[in-house]
Scaffold this motif. Structure first.
Motif, short mmCIF file in Angstrom:
data_model
loop_
_atom_site.label_atom_id
_atom_site.label_comp_id
_atom_site.label_asym_id
_atom_site.label_seq_id
_atom_site.Cartn_x
_atom_site.Cartn_y
_atom_site.Cartn_z
N VAL A 1 -1.13 -12.75 11.90
CA VAL A 1 -1.32 -10.88 12.37
C VAL A 1 -3.06 -11.17 12.97
N ARG B 1 4.39 3.47 7.66
CA ARG B 1 4.72 3.87 9.16
C ARG B 1 5.30 3.14 9.90
N ASP C 1 5.43 -1.93 13.54
CA ASP C 1 4.26 -2.31 12.99
C ASP C 1 3.85 -3.19 11.72
N CYS D 1 0.89 -1.62 0.00
CA CYS D 1 -0.56 0.30 0.53
C CYS D 1 1.51 0.76 -0.04
N CYS E 1 2.38 -4.29 5.82
CA CYS E 1 1.39 -4.27 6.84
C CYS E 1 1.23 -5.21 8.00
N ARG E 2 0.69 -4.90 8.91
CA ARG E 2 -0.17 -6.02 8.87
C ARG E 2 -2.21 -6.20 8.77
N ASP E 3 -1.97 -5.89 7.39
CA ASP E 3 -3.57 -5.69 6.68
C ASP E 3 -3.41 -7.17 6.23
N ASP E 4 -5.17 -7.59 6.06
CA ASP E 4 -4.74 -8.96 4.79
C ASP E 4 -4.97 -8.15 3.18
N ALA E 5 -5.34 -6.93 3.24
CA ALA E 5 -5.32 -6.52 1.52
C ALA E 5 -3.16 -6.52 1.05
N CYS E 6 -3.28 -5.85 2.51
CA CYS E 6 -1.64 -5.42 1.55
C CYS E 6 -0.50 -7.32 1.72
N ARG F 1 -0.65 -14.21 7.37
CA ARG F 1 -1.60 -14.50 7.93
C ARG F 1 -1.76 -14.55 9.54
#
Length: 86
Positions: free
Chosen positions: A74, A7, A11, A3, A39-44, A71
């Motif tokens: 996270v 950050r 993180d 993304c 990132c700790r985001d599923d989309a990323c 995953r």
């Protein structure tokens, strides 16, 4: 990474390619080798693994298990076991 949002390093999740060529998750962030951050985001995580961004950043093929390891790192853990147990 995927993304391109700035950050704090703590993180993010670090994936490292060791000098021997092994690619793995680096939870401590201190393993020597070429590193990439996600990132700790599923989309990323999906974008980084499916679109080949991790492979390009590490200049190495990425094992298919890396996405599931990211995953799992996270997913929130619930202290004490299952939801509702106290």
């Amino acid at each position: 990474m995927a993304c391109r949002t700035a950050r704090a390093q703590r993180d993010l999740l670090r994936i490292v390619r060791s000098p021997e060529g092994e690619v793995r998750l680096d939870p401590a962030g201190r393993t020597p080798g070429r590193g990439a951050y996600v990132c700790r985001d599923d989309a990323c995580i999906s974008a980084a693994t499916e679109r080949g961004l991790l492979s390009r950043a590490l200049t190495s093929p990425i094992p298919s298990t890396i996405a599931s390891e990211l995953r799992a790192a996270v997913e929130p853990t619930i202290p004490g076991g299952f939801l509702g147990q106290e």
